[in-house]
Design an enzyme around this catalytic site. Sequence first.
Site, PDB file in Angstrom:
ATOM      1  N   ASP A  40      13.024  -5.155  -7.251  1.00 20.81           N
ATOM      2  CA  ASP A  40      12.116  -5.459  -6.149  1.00 20.81           C
ATOM      3  C   ASP A  40      12.919  -5.933  -4.949  1.00 20.81           C
ATOM      4  O   ASP A  40      13.931  -6.622  -5.108  1.00 20.81           O
ATOM      5  CB  ASP A  40      11.111  -6.548  -6.561  1.00 20.81           C
ATOM      6  CG  ASP A  40       9.802  -6.450  -5.783  1.00 20.81           C
ATOM      7  OD1 ASP A  40       9.836  -6.548  -4.546  1.00 20.81           O
ATOM      8  OD2 ASP A  40       8.739  -6.290  -6.424  1.00 20.81           O
ATOM      9  N   THR A  44       6.873  -6.833  -0.159  1.00 19.73           N
ATOM     10  CA  THR A  44       5.478  -7.223  -0.364  1.00 19.73           C
ATOM     11  C   THR A  44       5.299  -8.054  -1.630  1.00 19.73           C
ATOM     12  O   THR A  44       4.319  -8.787  -1.748  1.00 19.73           O
ATOM     13  CB  THR A  44       4.555  -5.989  -0.439  1.00 19.73           C
ATOM     14  OG1 THR A  44       5.001  -5.127  -1.492  1.00 19.73           O
ATOM     15  CG2 THR A  44       4.584  -5.217   0.876  1.00 19.73           C
ATOM     16  N   SER A  90      -1.531   0.655   1.132  1.00 24.38           N
ATOM     17  CA  SER A  90      -2.418   0.483   2.280  1.00 24.38           C
ATOM     18  C   SER A  90      -2.508   1.715   3.176  1.00 24.38           C
ATOM     19  O   SER A  90      -1.516   2.148   3.768  1.00 24.38           O
ATOM     20  CB  SER A  90      -2.017  -0.719   3.134  1.00 24.38           C
ATOM     21  OG  SER A  90      -2.735  -0.757   4.343  1.00 24.38           O
ATOM     22  N   TYR A 153      -0.469   7.713   3.782  1.00 26.12           N
ATOM     23  CA  TYR A 153      -0.314   7.124   2.441  1.00 26.12           C
ATOM     24  C   TYR A 153      -0.758   8.111   1.366  1.00 26.12           C
ATOM     25  O   TYR A 153      -0.051   8.324   0.368  1.00 26.12           O
ATOM     26  CB  TYR A 153      -1.125   5.834   2.333  1.00 26.12           C
ATOM     27  CG  TYR A 153      -1.156   5.257   0.932  1.00 26.12           C
ATOM     28  CD1 TYR A 153      -0.037   4.620   0.401  1.00 26.12           C
ATOM     29  CD2 TYR A 153      -2.300   5.351   0.140  1.00 26.12           C
ATOM     30  CE1 TYR A 153      -0.053   4.102  -0.884  1.00 26.12           C
ATOM     31  CE2 TYR A 153      -2.328   4.837  -1.143  1.00 26.12           C
ATOM     32  CZ  TYR A 153      -1.203   4.207  -1.652  1.00 26.12           C
ATOM     33  OH  TYR A 153      -1.221   3.700  -2.931  1.00 26.12           O
ATOM     34  N   VAL A 197      -9.855  -5.626  -0.512  1.00 24.21           N
ATOM     35  CA  VAL A 197     -11.157  -6.176  -0.181  1.00 24.21           C
ATOM     36  C   VAL A 197     -11.567  -7.334  -1.085  1.00 24.21           C
ATOM     37  O   VAL A 197     -12.110  -8.344  -0.615  1.00 24.21           O
ATOM     38  CB  VAL A 197     -12.233  -5.061  -0.190  1.00 24.21           C
ATOM     39  CG1 VAL A 197     -12.392  -4.443  -1.575  1.00 24.21           C
ATOM     40  CG2 VAL A 197     -13.562  -5.584   0.311  1.00 24.21           C
ATOM     41  N   ARG A 221     -16.765   2.171  -4.466  1.00 27.05           N
ATOM     42  CA  ARG A 221     -15.482   2.368  -5.133  1.00 27.05           C
ATOM     43  C   ARG A 221     -15.631   2.145  -6.637  1.00 27.05           C
ATOM     44  O   ARG A 221     -16.522   1.447  -7.098  1.00 27.05           O
ATOM     45  CB  ARG A 221     -14.428   1.381  -4.588  1.00 27.05           C
ATOM     46  CG  ARG A 221     -14.093   1.555  -3.107  1.00 27.05           C
ATOM     47  CD  ARG A 221     -13.328   2.825  -2.860  1.00 27.05           C
ATOM     48  NE  ARG A 221     -12.971   3.011  -1.460  1.00 27.05           N
ATOM     49  CZ  ARG A 221     -13.689   3.700  -0.589  1.00 27.05           C
ATOM     50  NH1 ARG A 221     -14.822   4.265  -0.960  1.00 27.05           N
ATOM     51  NH2 ARG A 221     -13.276   3.845   0.656  1.00 27.05           N
TER      52      ARG A 221
END
Length: 335
Positions: A40, A44, A90, A153, A197, A221
């Site tokens: 990593d 993020t 994203s 994306y 969200v 979704r």
Amino acid sequence: MTDKRIIKSSKVLVTGGAGFIGSNLVDRLLEQGNQVVCLDNFATGKRENLDLALQNKNFTLVEGDIRNYEDCVRAVKGCDYVLHQAALGSVPRSIKDPITSTDVNIGGFVKMLFAAKEEGVKRFVYAASSSTYGDSTNMPKVEDIIGNPLSPYAITKYANEVYAQNFTDTYGIETIGLRYFNVFGRRQDPNGAYAAVIPKFVMQLMAHESPIINGDGTFSRDFTYIENVIQANQLAAIVSYDNIKELQVGSKSVFNVAYGERTDLNQLFNILKKNLSEFDYKISDVNVIYGENRAGDIPHSLANIDKGKNILGYNPEYCIQRGLEEACKWYWENL
């Protein structure tokens, strides 16, 4: 998880292992007695997500970037499996900066995939995305019917699938892509411009602030709890590849990972409000604000998970109600 088909006695590389999904995979694999390597760059991911792992002698942290081939080679050394989660997520981020999203999600993916091939890993399992379905109106979504991508994306995640299948055909490395549908759960970051969200709504409700829903709240979704994703990754790593070779369809090594139910944003808000009101009754008075639709968003997303059930043995145990109960409890205790 009741299913005993799990990864054990193996060395596993989890790329993006400090992220939301990656760190949950790291912890579970360590619990099962595996050696685990995390690669990593903390663009993020969060170091605190690895607090538990760093106390385990079977854990190795490689701080590096999938865009650097030498880092990929170093991280995958001696590994049996790769669970590739590293990416810049994203849709809005990719629209704002398609160059970096492409560099990481395609360039980094190919470097990691080639390093895994060169090391001779048993299986390369990677995070694909439901965004690949694009403007397809087919419902529910089945793996072999996709539309035109609606964001950079989405293009990068579809390109990953094409590269993976090409590497399988060209070099013989076994690859499986998991098309995640709106994953949520513990450790999902509520902060930042590109917060998902559910954690964003949770944080706002806990602060007695009105969340903003893009559109009229009828966009829906297939929200998928983290435990279902952990199960799918393990099954994908150990399933017999002969089961996949026998498939005659185009996207034969790609599987939907979801629960198979659709929830719209209005329903989601009401479930979250109800759950959180049990901790703070004032939350029941918070109402939603409606805004403009967001560019690149697809109206509805619902997965057909039959292929994963039949080939991988995937059996998601967490519906959205159960998952949201767990998630709300975690956020209340940790935020």
